[in-house]
Design an enzyme around this catalytic site. Sequence first.
Site, short mmCIF file in Angstrom:
data_model
loop_
_atom_site.label_atom_id
_atom_site.label_comp_id
_atom_site.label_asym_id
_atom_site.label_seq_id
_atom_site.Cartn_x
_atom_site.Cartn_y
_atom_site.Cartn_z
N ASN A 9 0.86 -1.19 0.00
CA ASN A 9 0.00 0.00 0.00
C ASN A 9 0.89 1.24 0.00
OD1 ASN A 9 -1.72 2.11 0.52
ND2 ASN A 9 -2.71 1.17 2.30
N ARG A 86 -2.67 -1.87 -3.50
CA ARG A 86 -3.74 -0.88 -3.46
C ARG A 86 -3.41 0.17 -4.52
NH1 ARG A 86 -4.29 4.13 0.40
NH2 ARG A 86 -6.30 4.89 -0.36
N HIS A 175 -12.20 4.83 -1.13
CA HIS A 175 -12.41 3.92 0.01
C HIS A 175 -13.28 2.72 -0.41
CE1 HIS A 175 -11.92 7.43 3.12
NE2 HIS A 175 -10.78 6.79 2.99
N ARG A 236 -8.75 17.73 5.42
CA ARG A 236 -9.46 18.12 4.18
C ARG A 236 -10.80 18.74 4.51
NH1 ARG A 236 -9.07 12.39 1.34
NH2 ARG A 236 -7.34 11.86 2.70
N GLU A 380 -8.90 -3.36 5.02
CA GLU A 380 -8.64 -3.23 3.59
C GLU A 380 -7.52 -4.17 3.13
OE1 GLU A 380 -8.68 0.92 4.71
OE2 GLU A 380 -9.40 1.39 2.70
#
Length: 398
Positions: A9, A86, A175, A236, A380
């Site tokens: 990842n 990923r 996501h 964010r 994940e």
Amino acid sequence: MEDTVLVVNCGSSSLKLALFNNQHRKLLSALAERLGQNDAFAHIDGQEGTIPLDAGAGHDQALDTLVTAFRDLGLMTTAPSAIGHRVVHGGETFHEAVLIDGDVLKAIESCAGLAPLHNPVNLSGIRATLAQFPGVPQTAVFDTAFHQTLPRRAFLYALPEAWYRDWGVRRYGFHGTSHAFMAAETARLLGKTPATTSVISAHLGNGCSITAIRDGISVDTSMGLTPLEGLVMGTRSGDVDPGLFDFLSGKGFAADEVHRILNQESGLLGLSGQTNDMRSLCELADHGHEPSQTAIDVFCFRLARYIGAMMASLSHLDALVFTGGIGENSARIRAETINHLKLMGFELSPDLNNHHGEFSDGRIESPDSRFPVLVIPTNEELVIAREASRLAGSVAPA
Ligand code: ADP
């Protein structure tokens, strides 16, 4: 020797590696941080100290260093039988995980304009593992793929249509691996099949997004062309009025400055002026720091509004699910959010909400709640490992 799966990842300045056995149990994990900077370093879980990396070391060098360290420590005695990566942006090309070949590499490269901080580093990780482990089947698992089922009405912005046709300006969503896992886990916990289960999935970590899943399929999501849209996040902003850009340009801000501030200096950090870390914000708020409480209030209210908005895409709802570092761990954020949704019939059991970890079925709603509410830890890496071994299993042995 048992088969293993390596999960890679690559974030914008970090690299996470995880090694799973063929029962999908995690054997090993490692992290490299501050890549591209002077003080880059790596760490292997369970090992003392850190491994220094050369100043400015990139993802490829970090990967080579960690794999060499795994081998030297006897933690990886044979090559993995499959590798899963990923990949952040698959554009409209990728609707599911794929085995990586030359065409796939080119397609990931062509999506880089949509994720300039991520796709190039994802490619760098793929190229480094191709060089380290030639001949091992490698799979790309895309953050965007699960959302490729969004209907046109949900993915189109009300902008000149040519922007979508010529440049791919649309809502993609991110996501996806986590939301897909939530759909499957919710169905399992409720004793249903994914294809008959409808879920609103709130993934609340440093990045936050929410997805409406109708009968196992993503039908609306809060992140858009980029992962900046939607919920309030750590740094964010999530949604802002597009009129802001003209206003700020009048104040002398350049586009790249606005981009940086909206991505790195807004959200919980911008509102609180202190931190992007929700746990620290809760502590600050408990000590009377008002801007931290305000940041929490805006976070929860925006989330509640989005939960309401997701209802427009569903004909029935089997469960609302919380996941991610905040969603899994903060009873307070879950309670403050659900408190806004009484009119819709959501109601938590304070006891179950505060002690959900002690109950295996994840349920935290009160008996009077119109809908089940669940807390499910996301995983994940496990999804990527499963996809990588599934697709590697489809490759004929050489
Ligand atoms: P990432 O998106 O980087 O994977 P995580 O999913 O690990 O992030 O979530 C990190 C966030 O979870 C941080 O804001 C952290 O403060 C928050 N968090 C973790 N534990 C708690 C807790 N007990 N209470 C509130 N927030 C928490």
